[in-house]
Design an enzyme around this catalytic site. Structure first.
Site, short mmCIF file in Angstrom:
data_model
loop_
_atom_site.label_atom_id
_atom_site.label_comp_id
_atom_site.label_asym_id
_atom_site.label_seq_id
_atom_site.Cartn_x
_atom_site.Cartn_y
_atom_site.Cartn_z
CB SER A 322 -0.92 0.01 1.22
OG SER A 322 -1.69 1.19 1.27
CD1 TRP A 325 -1.48 1.35 -6.05
CD2 TRP A 325 -1.83 3.17 -4.80
NE1 TRP A 325 -2.51 2.07 -6.62
CE2 TRP A 325 -2.74 3.18 -5.87
CE3 TRP A 325 -1.86 4.22 -3.88
CZ2 TRP A 325 -3.67 4.21 -6.05
CZ3 TRP A 325 -2.79 5.24 -4.06
CH2 TRP A 325 -3.68 5.23 -5.13
CG HIS A 326 0.16 6.00 -1.26
ND1 HIS A 326 -0.22 4.81 -0.67
CD2 HIS A 326 -0.90 6.83 -1.15
CE1 HIS A 326 -1.46 4.93 -0.22
NE2 HIS A 326 -1.90 6.14 -0.50
N GLY A 327 3.87 5.72 -4.15
CA GLY A 327 4.98 6.37 -4.85
C GLY A 327 6.27 5.58 -4.78
CG PHE A 478 0.02 9.09 -5.03
CD1 PHE A 478 1.39 9.25 -4.96
CD2 PHE A 478 -0.77 9.67 -4.04
CE1 PHE A 478 1.97 9.97 -3.93
CE2 PHE A 478 -0.18 10.38 -3.00
CZ PHE A 478 1.17 10.53 -2.95
#
Length: 478
Positions: A322, A325-327, A478
């Site tokens: 997770s 996923w954001h960066g 993102f």
């Protein structure tokens, strides 16, 4: 095209009026118009990346049909993996290629080996993480026979590209949104008014709360060496409200806009800063992503079943993925790891489902115990946000070192009084509306007409007077 821009203020009414002028019986024509409007909306960012959306749409539409017709388990699995590899492959190249190359080169340089591998000058397509996960949920659900594939290409294209939630969510499941493109939509005045009300609150969150908090958060984080611990913690609090106002504001505008066109999107934020523990926070924050990882990664891994070692492994996998996923930055991985460490004790002692109800439900005020739990949960969340906002790991630890020093007891060097009042006002309205889908939904039930319109006018005035420097929505990156 930003939701809080003049361009969108022109775009939305034109699309709205044209859409409802199309006879409701001509569903395909309505869907085709939504696709064209959505492509125009996305093309305003960079028309070149429309090819990615179109390719992903054609690929998963075709795979869905083949999955339905194919009886061989081996071939069906191959089709599923084709969708996963291609979609995640695009995501990996555009979002993570440079991260892996740079770290690969750095590891070898530690041993004195110099590799002549250069990173690429790649532009990250806006919204790629969101529509990739949306199309993947479709093929996975069709593969698992949870959803019948559609043969209507216009409906599927509209599902993938639906402009209100295309670039920053919510990440809609095909089981919820796709069927809505198959049925006749008729204009509903009450739903439209409710949509406008949610749009108004979303704009307030973005323009008044997020953008004004961003001004101070950016200044404090960008000049962290100049400030004492209390000021840095205050900057982290401002960032916490910035990212919440920014992202939940976008979700409110997206959901409200969808309602104008007769569509229902699922709630994406459920007042997470009133959570009493970190498990409740993650059930209420970015719910469309949290449930996506839960259903398509955490549960297939075994979830909370099996040995303690497997449970711990699954928790760390879900939170680290997770974060990633954001960066493509170690700060996001650290942020995910910290949240895993927060969550782990609750899971191991079976306390992670302790707070599933709404805090102080049916009451005006919480108990002292609830206040204490909320403050503690918010505080540790703010500390984790430091890694999310920091430029790198050393920057984050530098800020934490000052926060956990004697300078934390000093008077903050930045005290924006007006912003404090705005945040307090914001929290009061959020608290009063916490039992609904969004804060202002409660107004139509409890307030008379004069009170409601006076409040709307107040919100509009605040948006006008506190409309500072326009900031892009955080989650566009993102």
């Amino acid at each position: 095209m930003l939701f809080n821009s003049f361009d969108f203020a022109l775009f939305l009414p034109i699309v709205f009026i044209t859409y409802w002028l199309i006879p409701s019986k001509k569903i395909n024509l309505q869907n085709a118009f939504i696709v064209l409007a959505s492509y125009f909306f996305y093309g305003c960012w960079d028309w070149r990346f429309l090819s990615l959306i179109i390719f992903s749409t054609v690929l998963d539409y075709t795979i869905g049909i083949y999955l339905n017709n194919e009886k061989s388990k081996k071939k069906r699995k191959a089709l599923l993996w084709l969708s996963i590899i291609v979609n995640l492959g695009f995501l990996a190249v555009f979002k993570y290629y440079n991260f892996f190359i740079d770290n690969f080169v750095e590891v070898f340089s530690i041993f004195g080996i110099k590799l002549n591998i250069t990173s690429l000058q790649i532009i990250l397509p806006v919204g790629i993480s969101f529509y990739t996960f949306q199309t993947l949920s479709y093929t996975i659900d069709v593969y698992k026979n949870k959803l019948n594939p559609t043969k209507n290409f216009f409906a599927f294209s509209a599902f993938v590209s639906f402009f209100p939630q295309l670039v920053a969510g919510p990440i809609e499941r095909a089981t919820n949104l796709l069927p809505q493109f198959h049925f006749k939509r008729t204009f509903n005045y009450n739903k439209a008014i409710d949509g406008l009300r949610q749009i108004l609150w979303g704009l307030f969150k973005k323009i008044v709360i997020a953008d004004n908090c961003a001004e101070y958060a950016n200044y404090i984080f960008n000049n962290s060496e100049q400030f004492n611990g209390s000021t840095l913690f205050l900057g982290a609090i401002f960032f916490a409200f910035q990212i919440y106002g920014d992202f939940s504001g976008y979700s409110d505008i997206a959901i409200g806009t969808s309602r104008l066109f007769g569509f229902h999107l699922k709630q994406n934020f459920a007042f997470p800063y009133f959570s009493r523990d970190i498990a409740e926070f993650w059930r209420r924050w970015h719910m469309s992503l949290s449930t996506w990882f839960r259903d398509y990664l955490y549960i297939p891994l075994g979830g909370s079943k099996g040995s303690t070692v497997k449970k711990i492994r699954n928790v760390f996998i879900i939170f680290i993925v997770s974060g990633f996923w954001h960066g493509a930055n170690w700060t996001f991985i650290a942020w995910g790891t910290i949240n895993a460490l927060y969550f782990l004790p609750l899971m191991l002692f079976n306390k992670n489902r302790r707070n599933t109800n709404i805090v102080a439900e049916g009451k005006l005020l919480p108990t002292f115990s609830e206040i204490l739990s909320i403050v503690i949960t918010f505080s540790i969340t703010v500390l984790a946000w430091i890694f999310f906002r920091a430029e790198n790991i050393s920057h984050a630890f530098g800020i934490l070192n000052k926060i956990f020093s004697s300078s934390f007891l000093s008077v903050p060097q930045k005290k924006p009084i007006e912003l404090f009042y705005l945040i307090i006002f914001f929290l009061i309205i959020e608290w009063l509306g916490r039992e609904k889908q969004y804060a202002l939904e409660n107004l139509q039930l409890k307030w008379n007409v004069i009170s409601r319109w006076f409040f709307y006018l107040t919100i509009i005035v605040l948006i006008y007077f506190f409309n500072g420097q326009q900031q892009e929505f955080i989650y566009f990156q993102f």
